[in-house]
Design a protein around this motif. Structure first.
Motif, PDB file in Angstrom:
ATOM      1  N   PRO A 129     -50.849 101.586  15.526  1.00 59.84           N
ATOM      2  CA  PRO A 129     -51.426 101.453  16.875  1.00 59.84           C
ATOM      3  C   PRO A 129     -52.356 100.257  17.045  1.00 59.84           C
ATOM      4  O   PRO A 129     -52.626  99.837  18.181  1.00 59.84           O
ATOM      5  CB  PRO A 129     -52.184 102.774  17.060  1.00 59.84           C
ATOM      6  CG  PRO A 129     -51.531 103.734  16.131  1.00 59.84           C
ATOM      7  CD  PRO A 129     -51.086 102.918  14.949  1.00 59.84           C
ATOM      8  N   THR A 130     -52.867  99.704  15.937  1.00 62.25           N
ATOM      9  CA  THR A 130     -53.755  98.544  16.048  1.00 62.25           C
ATOM     10  C   THR A 130     -53.000  97.286  16.475  1.00 62.25           C
ATOM     11  O   THR A 130     -53.634  96.299  16.874  1.00 62.25           O
ATOM     12  CB  THR A 130     -54.461  98.272  14.718  1.00 62.25           C
ATOM     13  OG1 THR A 130     -53.471  98.070  13.693  1.00 62.25           O
ATOM     14  CG2 THR A 130     -55.344  99.444  14.325  1.00 62.25           C
ATOM     15  N   PHE A 131     -51.664  97.330  16.397  1.00 66.67           N
ATOM     16  CA  PHE A 131     -50.884  96.166  16.825  1.00 66.67           C
ATOM     17  C   PHE A 131     -50.674  96.239  18.334  1.00 66.67           C
ATOM     18  O   PHE A 131     -49.813  96.959  18.839  1.00 66.67           O
ATOM     19  CB  PHE A 131     -49.547  96.106  16.079  1.00 66.67           C
ATOM     20  CG  PHE A 131     -49.696  95.659  14.660  1.00 66.67           C
ATOM     21  CD1 PHE A 131     -49.745  94.314  14.336  1.00 66.67           C
ATOM     22  CD2 PHE A 131     -49.826  96.598  13.636  1.00 66.67           C
ATOM     23  CE1 PHE A 131     -49.909  93.896  13.021  1.00 66.67           C
ATOM     24  CE2 PHE A 131     -49.986  96.194  12.319  1.00 66.67           C
ATOM     25  CZ  PHE A 131     -50.032  94.840  12.014  1.00 66.67           C
ATOM     26  N   ARG A 132     -51.487  95.477  19.043  1.00 66.18           N
ATOM     27  CA  ARG A 132     -51.401  95.387  20.497  1.00 66.18           C
ATOM     28  C   ARG A 132     -51.917  94.018  20.921  1.00 66.18           C
ATOM     29  O   ARG A 132     -52.598  93.339  20.160  1.00 66.18           O
ATOM     30  CB  ARG A 132     -52.190  96.509  21.166  1.00 66.18           C
ATOM     31  CG  ARG A 132     -53.638  96.599  20.762  1.00 66.18           C
ATOM     32  CD  ARG A 132     -54.319  97.790  21.433  1.00 66.18           C
ATOM     33  NE  ARG A 132     -55.720  97.902  21.049  1.00 66.18           N
ATOM     34  CZ  ARG A 132     -56.164  98.603  20.026  1.00 66.18           C
ATOM     35  NH1 ARG A 132     -55.310  99.252  19.257  1.00 66.18           N
ATOM     36  NH2 ARG A 132     -57.447  98.660  19.750  1.00 66.18           N
ATOM     37  N   ARG A 133     -51.587  93.644  22.154  1.00 62.82           N
ATOM     38  CA  ARG A 133     -51.955  92.321  22.646  1.00 62.82           C
ATOM     39  C   ARG A 133     -53.469  92.126  22.606  1.00 62.82           C
ATOM     40  O   ARG A 133     -54.248  93.018  22.986  1.00 62.82           O
ATOM     41  CB  ARG A 133     -51.455  92.155  24.086  1.00 62.82           C
ATOM     42  CG  ARG A 133     -51.507  90.707  24.569  1.00 62.82           C
ATOM     43  CD  ARG A 133     -51.487  90.653  26.090  1.00 62.82           C
ATOM     44  NE  ARG A 133     -50.304  91.279  26.646  1.00 62.82           N
ATOM     45  CZ  ARG A 133     -49.163  90.636  26.950  1.00 62.82           C
ATOM     46  NH1 ARG A 133     -49.068  89.344  26.729  1.00 62.82           N
ATOM     47  NH2 ARG A 133     -48.147  91.289  27.482  1.00 62.82           N
ATOM     48  N   GLU A 181     -43.987  94.860  15.140  1.00 60.55           N
ATOM     49  CA  GLU A 181     -45.406  94.548  15.298  1.00 60.55           C
ATOM     50  C   GLU A 181     -45.595  93.435  16.321  1.00 60.55           C
ATOM     51  O   GLU A 181     -46.485  93.509  17.180  1.00 60.55           O
ATOM     52  CB  GLU A 181     -46.000  94.138  13.952  1.00 60.55           C
ATOM     53  CG  GLU A 181     -46.087  95.273  12.939  1.00 60.55           C
ATOM     54  CD  GLU A 181     -46.484  94.801  11.556  1.00 60.55           C
ATOM     55  OE1 GLU A 181     -46.730  95.668  10.695  1.00 60.55           O
ATOM     56  OE2 GLU A 181     -46.537  93.576  11.321  1.00 60.55           O
ATOM     57  N   ALA A 182     -44.756  92.409  16.227  1.00 57.38           N
ATOM     58  CA  ALA A 182     -44.834  91.299  17.185  1.00 57.38           C
ATOM     59  C   ALA A 182     -44.551  91.793  18.606  1.00 57.38           C
ATOM     60  O   ALA A 182     -45.259  91.435  19.551  1.00 57.38           O
ATOM     61  CB  ALA A 182     -43.843  90.204  16.794  1.00 57.38           C
ATOM     62  N   MET A 183     -43.522  92.629  18.762  1.00 57.63           N
ATOM     63  CA  MET A 183     -43.186  93.173  20.076  1.00 57.63           C
ATOM     64  C   MET A 183     -44.332  93.999  20.639  1.00 57.63           C
ATOM     65  O   MET A 183     -44.611  93.963  21.845  1.00 57.63           O
ATOM     66  CB  MET A 183     -41.917  94.018  19.970  1.00 57.63           C
ATOM     67  CG  MET A 183     -40.661  93.198  19.693  1.00 57.63           C
ATOM     68  SD  MET A 183     -39.304  94.201  19.029  1.00 57.63           S
ATOM     69  CE  MET A 183     -39.078  95.390  20.341  1.00 57.63           C
ATOM     70  N   SER A 184     -45.018  94.745  19.775  1.00 55.11           N
ATOM     71  CA  SER A 184     -46.148  95.569  20.218  1.00 55.11           C
ATOM     72  C   SER A 184     -47.290  94.717  20.748  1.00 55.11           C
ATOM     73  O   SER A 184     -48.119  95.199  21.526  1.00 55.11           O
ATOM     74  CB  SER A 184     -46.644  96.438  19.057  1.00 55.11           C
ATOM     75  OG  SER A 184     -45.623  97.292  18.590  1.00 55.11           O
ATOM     76  N   CYS A 185     -47.339  93.464  20.315  1.00 57.12           N
ATOM     77  CA  CYS A 185     -48.362  92.521  20.800  1.00 57.12           C
ATOM     78  C   CYS A 185     -47.860  91.697  21.982  1.00 57.12           C
ATOM     79  O   CYS A 185     -48.571  90.801  22.460  1.00 57.12           O
ATOM     80  CB  CYS A 185     -48.794  91.591  19.671  1.00 57.12           C
ATOM     81  SG  CYS A 185     -49.590  92.429  18.283  1.00 57.12           S
ATOM     82  N   VAL A 235     -34.901  95.805  17.627  1.00 59.97           N
ATOM     83  CA  VAL A 235     -35.267  94.840  18.674  1.00 59.97           C
ATOM     84  C   VAL A 235     -34.465  95.050  19.950  1.00 59.97           C
ATOM     85  O   VAL A 235     -34.981  94.888  21.060  1.00 59.97           O
ATOM     86  CB  VAL A 235     -35.092  93.398  18.142  1.00 59.97           C
ATOM     87  CG1 VAL A 235     -35.401  92.377  19.227  1.00 59.97           C
ATOM     88  CG2 VAL A 235     -35.996  93.171  16.931  1.00 59.97           C
ATOM     89  N   GLY A 236     -33.194  95.423  19.819  1.00 63.03           N
ATOM     90  CA  GLY A 236     -32.361  95.638  21.003  1.00 63.03           C
ATOM     91  C   GLY A 236     -32.261  94.405  21.860  1.00 63.03           C
ATOM     92  O   GLY A 236     -32.130  93.282  21.356  1.00 63.03           O
ATOM     93  N   ASP A 237     -32.369  94.587  23.183  1.00 67.98           N
ATOM     94  CA  ASP A 237     -32.261  93.458  24.113  1.00 67.98           C
ATOM     95  C   ASP A 237     -33.624  92.847  24.415  1.00 67.98           C
ATOM     96  O   ASP A 237     -33.754  92.041  25.331  1.00 67.98           O
ATOM     97  CB  ASP A 237     -31.581  93.900  25.409  1.00 67.98           C
ATOM     98  CG  ASP A 237     -32.399  94.935  26.175  1.00 67.98           C
ATOM     99  OD1 ASP A 237     -33.431  95.398  25.637  1.00 67.98           O
ATOM    100  OD2 ASP A 237     -32.008  95.282  27.308  1.00 67.98           O
ATOM    101  N   ALA A 238     -34.638  93.230  23.625  1.00 68.70           N
ATOM    102  CA  ALA A 238     -35.987  92.723  23.881  1.00 68.70           C
ATOM    103  C   ALA A 238     -36.251  91.393  23.207  1.00 68.70           C
ATOM    104  O   ALA A 238     -37.327  90.814  23.376  1.00 68.70           O
ATOM    105  CB  ALA A 238     -37.024  93.749  23.423  1.00 68.70           C
ATOM    106  N   ARG A 274     -40.045  97.974  24.952  1.00 63.12           N
ATOM    107  CA  ARG A 274     -39.254  98.551  23.878  1.00 63.12           C
ATOM    108  C   ARG A 274     -40.140  99.074  22.747  1.00 63.12           C
ATOM    109  O   ARG A 274     -39.836 100.113  22.138  1.00 63.12           O
ATOM    110  CB  ARG A 274     -38.248  97.536  23.321  1.00 63.12           C
ATOM    111  CG  ARG A 274     -37.314  98.156  22.292  1.00 63.12           C
ATOM    112  CD  ARG A 274     -36.119  97.309  21.982  1.00 63.12           C
ATOM    113  NE  ARG A 274     -35.234  97.963  21.026  1.00 63.12           N
ATOM    114  CZ  ARG A 274     -34.289  98.835  21.329  1.00 63.12           C
ATOM    115  NH1 ARG A 274     -34.083  99.172  22.602  1.00 63.12           N
ATOM    116  NH2 ARG A 274     -33.528  99.385  20.395  1.00 63.12           N
ATOM    117  N   ALA A 275     -41.216  98.382  22.461  1.00 64.51           N
ATOM    118  CA  ALA A 275     -42.095  98.794  21.362  1.00 64.51           C
ATOM    119  C   ALA A 275     -42.678 100.184  21.604  1.00 64.51           C
ATOM    120  O   ALA A 275     -42.965 100.918  20.642  1.00 64.51           O
ATOM    121  CB  ALA A 275     -43.216  97.780  21.180  1.00 64.51           C
TER     122      ALA A 275
END
Length: 447
Positions: free
Chosen positions: A239-243, A360-364, A380-383, A419-420
């Motif tokens: 959960p710490t992985f965010r923008r 992790e990157a997507m979550s950010c 990752v899918g279509d994201a 997606r994340a």
């Protein structure tokens, strides 16, 4: 009493497995590698999160042990003592000493750890401590763990011999089959141990968790087990992985790791062959040569791994001089800022069992460029932008399009965040509990 015996502790007729609180013993031998270390790999982090979620889950009575070796047991005991509650009181020892109290062995391990932290200096006291360990470890033998359990779940290591556990069923998590698919990426000892892990699975009575459908397909090629005994349960980013919205925090992290001002592409991984970093460096150099990445640098974040010499050889390319920055190990608390500050996350890995760094990157909210192989499309899918990890032109085109097109970056960022959200540790543990109940129901019916 044997594993799978429904008479061990059958549910009350008034309390079917659908409602019964489950007593689960987790083999968390991986914790033994975490004594005082910040260099904790992906498996350690996954095990840590699964154990934490299990402890917090009201449907689970979670206990932990370390059965993979006497060294792992002593090291994990020491780790739990250092961390304290809730781990300390939940640890169950599965080894005993024929000669000395286990507390003495733990004390010797503490001295060895202090010696390792000091850089392994040569001294008479260090010699005696090491000699004491090598002499004493031969007196440590497996010991049955007190109590009975619904499920024994090894979160990484080989399943132990049957007589040492009083449980209804055994489960093991398999994260990838890379040592079998690409043994050249590992030492012979590592390949041999992974083969032991697979050999420890009894296809007729054991159950398996795989972190992706891709890993499950690979497992079924090497283990003759019925597909319905293998469950796919996706992992999650912490959960710490965010923008990160604090620009000063991003600036501070960049300064800490020597990343110069300006825009950058980011790749996060241990520097090892399957991450395909020489391929990434060739593509980046090719774009630099064509002046397609004016003012854009490449940041490689991660510790040096096995067989990393070809990666460092690639860095000697004169075209890359001053444009590629290898940070070494980056602490988890600094990664969200590093992800957020990047134009895009580039991850042309040849094979992943799951693929935590892209998630992790997507979550950010960072746009992702990754491979169209193994489990990565599943995560990752279509994201993100998916490319063949052997096609230089494809990766060059993807990097250039993300660098040049701010609208594409914005769209990828929004899709990544959406997606994340599908991947959470809470849902991961709920899926585990559902699987455990299915196992126990099946065991009861087949009794």
């Amino acid at each position: 009493m044997t594993i799978g015996d429904a008479r061990l502790h059958p549910p009350s007729p008034h309390e079917p497995y659908a409602r019964q609180r489950l007593k689960i013993l987790y083999d968390a031998s991986t914790f033994g590698s975490g004594i005082g270390s910040t260099l904790r790999g992906g498996i350690f982090r996954v095990v840590d999160r699964i154990v934490a979620e299990a402890i917090d889950d009201p449907d689970v009575d979670a206990l932990i042990t370390a059965l993979s070796s006497e060294w792992a047991s002593i090291s994990t005991t020491l780790y739990c003592n250092q961390v304290g509650e809730p781990l300390k009181s939940r640890f169950r020892r599965g080894w005993r000493s024929l000669a000395l109290p286990m507390s003495v062995h733990i004390r010797v391990r503490e001295h060895l750890y202090a010696w390792e932290q000091a850089g392994r200096p040569r001294s008479l006291s260090a010699f005696f401590v090491r000699a004491a360990w090598f002499a004493a470890k031969h007196t440590i033998i497996r010991s049955p763990i007190a109590g009975s359990f619904d499920i024994f779940h090894s979160l990484f290591h080989a399943l132990p011999p049957h007589p040492h556990l009083d449980c209804r069923a055994r489960v093991i998590t398999i994260y990838d089959l890379i040592p079998m698919l690409n043994p050249e990426y590992f030492t012979p000892d590592m390949v041999a141990y992974f083969k032991q892990i697979l050999k420890s699975i009894d296809p007729l009575s054991d159950w398996v968790v795989c972190d992706s459908a891709s890993t499950k397909r690979d497992l079924l090629r090497y283990v003759d087990i019925r597909p319905e005994r293998v469950e796919v349960i996706h992992l999650a980013a912490d959960p710490t992985f965010r923008r990160v919205d604090d620009e000063q925090r991003i600036s501070d992290v960049r300064a800490r790791y020597g990343i110069p001002d300006g825009r950058y592409l980011l790749s996060v991984s241990t520097l090892e062959p399957r991450k395909n970093l020489p391929f990434l460096l060739r593509c980046f150099a090719r774009l630099l040569e064509s002046d397609a990445l004016a003012g854009v640098n490449l940041v490689l974040a991660g510790p040096k791994g096995w067989m990393s010499d070809p990666i460092y050889a690639s860095l000697s390319d004169q075209r890359l001089k001053g444009r590629v920055h290898a940070t070494g190990f980056v602490a988890d608390e600094h990664l969200p800022a590093l992800y957020t500050g990047a134009l895009a996350f580039v991850y042309p890995s040849l094979y992943e069992g799951f693929g935590l760094p892209p998630l992790e990157a997507m979550s950010c909210g960072t746009p992702v460029i990754t491979s169209n192989t193994s489990s990565l499309p599943e995560v990752v899918g279509d994201a993100g932008l998916m490319v063949d990890p052997t096609d230089e032109s494809a990766l060059c085109a993807a990097m250039r399009s993300v660098v040049d097109d701010c609208h594409l970056r914005s769209a990828l960022s929004e899709r990544a965040l959406a997606r994340a959200k599908r991947f959470t540790w809470r849902s991961c543990m709920q899926d585990h509990v559902t699987f455990y109940r299915r196992i126990l129901d099946s065991t009861q019916k087949n009794a």
